[in-house]
Design a protein around this motif. Structure first.
Motif: not given
Ligand SMILES: Cc1cc2nc3c(=O)[nH]c(=O)nc-3n(C[C@H](O)[C@H](O)[C@H](O)COP(=O)(O)OP(=O)(O)OC[C@H]3O[C@@H](n4cnc5c(N)ncnc54)[C@H](O)[C@@H]3O)c2cc1C
Length: 377
Positions: A160-169, A267-273, A277-281, A286-293
């Protein structure tokens, strides 16, 4: 119209061709691993969005033979200044960092995506579009993805590299723990006379909110500002007023090239796998864009996951990358809170402490290393 027909089977199916999915696809293609990447959009988004590429991301792009092209499209900035109003509190330099890229590259996100897509095509791959994944069902032997067209693909693993509203997650049942912040961000690419000039990224603290100004290619500047409730499409007058309030007398805007509103979640996913099924990005954090990270962390996730697949070390992926997201979220959270405090006492203490700390080379190096994400190697 589909650019390429969807194969019935693959080893790894990547859902989402943003910077994370593309970085993963290029890593797998470079390593000769079988994969398919799909995206629901007919073509890649062409908006500016994340405009900062940090040193660690450029090191990853070196490995993928994609850095040179990107560097040619961006501008290199070696200085990061922190101010309160027009008073300079701290200057951090990137030019002594132990990396082949001792600077921050400013370049719009569509350029980064275009460079990764071009590299993928050189390696013989491409994105299958437009395919929206509607259902994700895993069993012991694999995963079945069903598209909105009714077509299916069977994969050994799905990312799931399908963004914040991830269907895979969603399908994985993995929680996305955190909260939405009250404030939102105004983002704008503008033309203006900017007193501090085009050689530094500037972060200005203020009780009304943060303001970040950074030069972009083509004579533009990127402006990012926190506000309680940003308009959906901020106009030139809105951005001018924000800068007048936070950086008095420094900015005179003449044109607005692009603008957007960004609502902030941490927000952080409780697990990446979850098994296959695996999650990335953004699907994983997701977090504030303040540090551009955000995008930087996603590209590094994609590369790390690709290497984990290529070397058969999938079990190590979550342990390697989830703590990075936790640090990034904590760092941007601290920065936002420190920068926007309304307490006069805390503000006075901050404005006294930062210039003192800024005299310590060890502090400046630590901050530069954190911003450049070099401690995540
Ligand atoms: C307006 C805006 C401004 C931003 N500004 C900044 C900034 O200044 N600094 C910063 O660091 N970050 C910024 N970001 C965040 C940054 O853009 C993201 O962190 C980055 O794009 C994450 O990349 P990603 O590939 O993980 O996810 P995304 O870029 O969200 O890509 C996900 C992809 O998955 C596809 N997709 C989603 N669901 C499905 C599905 N079911 N089936 C098929 N495909 C699907 C989408 O079409 C998309 O192409 C901004 C984001 C926005 C929206």
């Amino acid at each position: 119209m589909n650019a390429t027909a969807l194969p019935a089977r693959t080893e790894i199916a990547i859902v989402g061709a943003g910077p994370t999915g593309l970085a993963l696809a290029v890593t797998l293609a470079s390593a000769g691993v079988d994969f398919v990447i799909v995206d629901r959009l007919l073509e890649g988004a062409n908006t500016s969005r994340a405009a900062v590429v940090h040193a660690r991301t450029l090191e990853v792009l070196d490995e993928l033979d994609a850095s040179k092209e990107l560097i040619d499209r961006g501008i290199q900035i070696t200085r990061f200044a922190v101010r309160d109003g027009s008073r300079r509190l701290l200057t951090v330099s990137f030019d002594r960092l132990p990396t082949p890229h001792p600077y921050t590259l400013m370049v719009p996100q569509y350029e980064t995506e275009d460079v990764l897509l071009t590299r993928l095509r050189v390696l013989g791959g491409d994105v299958h579009r437009p395919y929206e994944v509607n259902s994700v069902i895993q069993d012991q032997d694999g995963v079945t993805l069903t598209m909105s067209t009714g077509e299916t693909i069977r994969a050994g693993y799905v990312v799931g590299a399908d963004g914040m509203h991830s269907a895979v997650r969603e399908a994985s049942g993995i929680g996305f723990t955190g909260s939405a912040y009250g404030e939102s961000f105004v983002l704008a690419d503008v033309e203006m006379d900017w007193a501090p000039g085009r050689r530094e990224v500037s972060l200005t603290f203020g009780a009304a909110g943060l303001a970040v100004v950074a030069p972009l290619p083509g004579g533009h500047y990127r402006v990012v500002a926190t506000v309680d409730d940003a308009p959906i499409t901020p106009d030139l007058g809105c951005v001018q007023r924000l800068l007048d309030e936070r950086t008095p007398g420094q900015a005179n805007l003449t044109a607005l090239a692009w603008s957007s509103r960004f609502r902030v979640h941490h927000r952080i996913a409780d697990h990446y796998r979850s098994n296959r099924l695996l999650l990335a990005g953004d699907a994983a954090h997701v977090h504030s864009p303040a540090g551009g990270q955000g995008m930087n962390t996603g590209i590094q996730d994609g590369y790390a996951l690709g290497r984990a697949f290529a070397t058969g070390q999938l079990d190590g992926y979550e342990a390697q990358r989830r703590p990075v997201a936790q640090r990034v979220v904590a760092f941007t959270d601290r920065m936002t809170k420190m920068g926007t405090t309304r307490s006069p006492a805390v503000r006075a203490a901050r404005n006294t402490a930062l210039p003192l700390l800024g005299r310590l080379p060890a502090f400046r190096t630590k901050l530069a290393t954190e911003l450049a994400e070099l401690n995540y190697r």
